[in-house]
Design an enzyme around this catalytic site. Sequence first.
Site, PDB file in Angstrom:
ATOM      1  N   LYS A 189       0.869  -1.186   0.000  1.00  0.00           N
ATOM      2  CA  LYS A 189       0.000   0.000   0.000  1.00  0.00           C
ATOM      3  C   LYS A 189       0.898   1.226   0.000  1.00  0.00           C
ATOM      4  CE  LYS A 189      -1.816   2.930   2.250  1.00  0.00           C
ATOM      5  NZ  LYS A 189      -1.798   4.450   2.094  1.00  0.00           N
ATOM      6  N   GLU A 265       8.804   0.751  11.587  1.00  0.00           N
ATOM      7  CA  GLU A 265       9.913   1.710  11.566  1.00  0.00           C
ATOM      8  C   GLU A 265       9.270   3.078  11.666  1.00  0.00           C
ATOM      9  OE1 GLU A 265      12.024   4.536  10.708  1.00  0.00           O
ATOM     10  OE2 GLU A 265      12.228   3.817   8.647  1.00  0.00           O
ATOM     11  N   CYS A 299      13.043  10.322   8.970  1.00  0.00           N
ATOM     12  CA  CYS A 299      12.736   9.830  10.314  1.00  0.00           C
ATOM     13  C   CYS A 299      13.939   9.912  11.247  1.00  0.00           C
ATOM     14  CB  CYS A 299      12.207   8.404  10.244  1.00  0.00           C
ATOM     15  SG  CYS A 299      13.276   7.281   9.306  1.00  0.00           S
ATOM     16  N   GLU A 396       8.357  15.212  16.882  1.00  0.00           N
ATOM     17  CA  GLU A 396       8.938  15.103  15.545  1.00  0.00           C
ATOM     18  C   GLU A 396       8.279  16.122  14.611  1.00  0.00           C
ATOM     19  OE1 GLU A 396      10.319  11.518  12.661  1.00  0.00           O
ATOM     20  OE2 GLU A 396       8.236  11.457  13.308  1.00  0.00           O
TER      21      GLU A 396
END
Length: 492
Positions: A189, A265, A299, A396
């Site tokens: 996806k 992750e 990330c 973040e």
Amino acid sequence: MTLTTTLKTPITGDYQQPIGLYIDGKWVEGVDKKKFDVINPATEEVICQVCEGTEKDVDLAVSAARKAFNTTWGMNVSPNKRSNLMLKLADIAEKNIDLLAAVESLDNGKSISMARGDVGAVVGCLRYYGGWADKIEGKTIDIDPSMMHYTRQEPIGVCGQIIPWNFPLLMFAWKIGPALATGNTLIMKTAEQTPLSALVMTQFIEEAGFPPGVFNLINGFGKVAGAAVASHMDIDKVAFTGSTLVGRTIMKAAASSNLKKVTLELGGKSPNIVFKDADIDAAIEWVNFGIYYNHGQCCCAGTRIFVQEEIYDKFLEAFKKRAQANEVGDPFHEKTFQGPQVSQLQYDRIMGYIKAGKEEGATVEIGGERHGDKGYFIKPTIFSNVTNNMKIMQEEIFGPVCAIAKFKDEADVISLGNDTTYGLAAAVHTKDLGTAIRVSNALKAGTVWVNCYNKLHHQLPFGGFKESGIGRELGEAALANYTQTKSVAIQL
């Protein structure tokens, strides 16, 4: 219905862009025949529309994947054949580097030079795991002379893989590499913001000759198609790369459905630490690369920069000049370093964090505002006068925004560096090997770079501590995510 459209990039000229879903070896438009827009982040204009997959399409893809696993893939095909197909796919991708990179820049907004680097890493990753396909082995265990004991590493089965928008092609390769090498079948996806490059890559999977149903691709939205993958009762494992918030949702869905295996992750808030004995010029280059690489949409970005107090003022002034020298603009210009953020939503989110930083009392040293008047561009931004409890130090941001703070000594910076719920990456800049090893060992992070940053490689495991994820991507370690151990005991 034609499931391609003609698009154009400055690198390729006109090319044929697939827009459909890929299920059971066929391009289809989806059960509900829905479409959604794909936006160029550099211009804010619609590139094209692609077909949207829903739960119904996920069901069809899972059925195709299960059939392939039980007949033409899994343990029904030799490891050598899996290896040859993966190596062939790598060769095809390598021949089409310019096309893949151009589509990545068009769709994601990353600079063409970085996109080419991504595609080169894709090729390397596929070749690496193509090499592993025929080297996945069990072992015999000597327990009793009247018995024979051995283990087998078997594929898990049908795997759902949900990839993010920041590295569409690279995450595509990171996911399919170990999964296909170990004999699993896949439902991929893609991120709704960036489906185009994966669609082009899927053409090459078809060209390489993978049997129908081994790889299936769904374009769609996370709350519909992604949720269907995570909760599907006939998917044996789900792998997700993205935010920690969504990762929690994936894990809950996996647990409440068939308790499927999960690898995640997730996010990061990585410390980038500069000691007073570091090579200042080199450290500035790596710190700049650590935060502004991929427009800050990384990330493992080094967003929290800690500089020893003796060199802090000198470092800050030099870092400001270096960051202001970054070329921000058209992704297709060869000198561009930083392209636009991926979407209006992401642009607004980053600007919201910049506003929060100002409101909490941090000082904007450079940036903090839009770049230009078209596209989702944000100037490289540096905050100073920050404290560790500020929102911009704890959450973040996922953009070209960093915060810089002083530290006194080794113990102080280890405490500061670990003061986060994340643990994906970190870096240490020093000329002292002892310092490098002690601090690297003390930092709670899955990867620590010394005198460099963002030096990822397909041979080296990558993943997080704490809320940055579960499991490891890349290297031999990733194979364990896609195999299960069977023990066999035979009475002689």
